[in-house]
Design an enzyme around this catalytic site. Structure first.
Site, PDB file in Angstrom:
ATOM      1  CB  SER A  13      -0.948  -0.036   1.339  1.00 53.92           C
ATOM      2  OG  SER A  13      -0.346   0.609   2.656  1.00 53.92           O
ATOM      3  CG  ASN A  14       3.571   3.224   2.969  1.00 52.29           C
ATOM      4  OD1 ASN A  14       3.210   3.701   3.413  1.00 52.29           O
ATOM      5  ND2 ASN A  14       3.151   1.958   3.772  1.00 52.29           N
ATOM      6  CE  LYS A  65      20.343 -10.838   4.708  1.00 52.50           C
ATOM      7  NZ  LYS A  65      19.401  -9.968   5.307  1.00 52.50           N
ATOM      8  NE  ARG A  91      13.944 -11.923   2.140  1.00 54.82           N
ATOM      9  CZ  ARG A  91      13.972 -13.250   2.851  1.00 54.82           C
ATOM     10  NH1 ARG A  91      15.705 -13.289   3.024  1.00 54.82           N
ATOM     11  NH2 ARG A  91      12.975 -13.629   2.645  1.00 54.82           N
ATOM     12  CG  ASN A 107      12.520   0.324   6.631  1.00 55.15           C
ATOM     13  OD1 ASN A 107      11.794   0.674   6.161  1.00 55.15           O
ATOM     14  ND2 ASN A 107      12.164   0.612   8.321  1.00 55.15           N
ATOM     15  CG  HIS A 109       9.933   0.526  12.400  1.00 49.45           C
ATOM     16  ND1 HIS A 109       9.933  -1.350  12.045  1.00 49.45           N
ATOM     17  CD2 HIS A 109       9.168   0.784  13.215  1.00 49.45           C
ATOM     18  CE1 HIS A 109       9.494  -1.675  13.090  1.00 49.45           C
ATOM     19  NE2 HIS A 109       9.064  -0.919  14.084  1.00 49.45           N
TER      20      HIS A 109
HETATM   21  C1  GRF Z   1       4.505  -0.471   6.533  1.00 50.17           C
HETATM   22  O1  GRF Z   1       3.265  -0.306   7.627  1.00 50.17           O
HETATM   23  C2  GRF Z   1       5.460  -0.054   6.771  1.00 50.17           C
HETATM   24  O2  GRF Z   1       5.604   0.648   8.120  1.00 50.17           O
HETATM   25  C3  GRF Z   1       5.981  -1.375   7.092  1.00 50.17           C
HETATM   26  O3  GRF Z   1       5.878  -2.443   6.764  1.00 50.17           O
HETATM   27  C4  GRF Z   1       3.893  -2.055   6.571  1.00 50.17           C
HETATM   28  C5  GRF Z   1       4.356  -2.473   4.771  1.00 50.17           C
HETATM   29  O4  GRF Z   1       2.747  -1.710   4.586  1.00 50.17           O
HETATM   30  N1  GRF Z   1       7.468  -1.245   7.249  1.00 50.17           N
HETATM   31  P1  GRF Z   1       2.490  -1.853   2.552  1.00 50.17           P
HETATM   32  O5  GRF Z   1       3.092  -3.279   2.306  1.00 50.17           O
HETATM   33  O6  GRF Z   1       3.055  -0.668   2.686  1.00 50.17           O
HETATM   34  O7  GRF Z   1       0.870  -1.868   3.010  1.00 50.17           O
END
Ligand code: GRF
Length: 200
Positions: A13-14, A65, A91, A107, A109
């Site tokens: 979704s991001n 990796k 990861r 990133n 979080h």
């Molecule tokens: C988000 O909440 C982000 O903060 C975390 O993983 C989630 C990913 O959500 N790192 P999406 O796949 O973007 O919906």
């Protein structure tokens, strides 16, 4: 225009929020590549729909990796990627990618780091009965959610909060904050040097 690569493992979704602002012209960037370590993840479908190239791999097909990161690195170089945007990539980034991209990997979080790093940050905050949580965008280093913080936004956890309601609030913030920070970093050209922290 800078080239970005988005790394995702799941729903994406991001990633979608970033695609949307690129398409409206609010974010001046080219999404050159999706990197996904979960064949079948919905993020891949989102890339296909937006005609974004993707590199999808299964870590189980590699001994270590280092090997899959070498392949990722090759794709990043071919696509002339300037910035790596982790968006739900489950990861740790290893030395192969860090050597070339340190300071150019960010990133997002779902907690106020350093509180609640790692998996299920939302569950961890609820479990701890924290009064506040939030969203952190940070540079990526060798550790688990430990790199220098770029920005944080706080959310109050209400007494009636459920996992679903908190997750909804966090995602609403993420989908606005990530694109706006990306625009700032990419257009000011401060991707490697900006260490400013802004707390709401
Ligand atoms: C988000 O909440 C982000 O903060 C975390 O993983 C989630 C990913 O959500 N790192 P999406 O796949 O973007 O919906």
């Amino acid at each position: 225009m800078k080239n970005i690569a988005v790394f995702a493992s799941g729903n994406g979704s991001n990633f979608q929020a970033i695609i949307d602002v690129v398409q409206t012209g609010e974010l001046h960037a080219n999404i050159a590549l999706l990197v996904c370590d979960k064949p079948g993840a919905y993020a891949i479908e989102r890339a296909n729909r937006a005609r974004i190239s993707s590199f999808v791999f299964n870590p189980k097909d590699y001994q270590q990796k280092e090997e899959f990161e070498a392949e990722i690195l090759l794709r990043l170089k071919q696509a002339e990627v300037d910035l790596i945007v982790l968006a739900g990539y489950m990861r740790l980034i290893g030395p192969t990618l860090l050597r070339e991209f340190k300071g150019r990997i960010i990133n997002i979080h779902p907690s106020l780091l350093p509180a609640f790093p790692g998996k299920d940050a939302i569950g961890q905050a609820l479990e701890a009965k924290a009064k506040w949580t939030g969203v952190t965008i940070h540079y990526v280093d060798e550790g688990m959610d430990t790199g220098p913080i770029i920005v944080q936004e706080r959310i109050r956890i209400s007494e009636k909060e459920t996992r679903e309601s908190l997750q909804r609030k966090i995602q609403q913030i993420e989908h606005k904050l990530y694109p706006s920070i990306l625009e700032m970093l990419l257009t000011r050209g401060e991707v490697t040097s900006d260490k400013a922290t802004r707390t709401y």
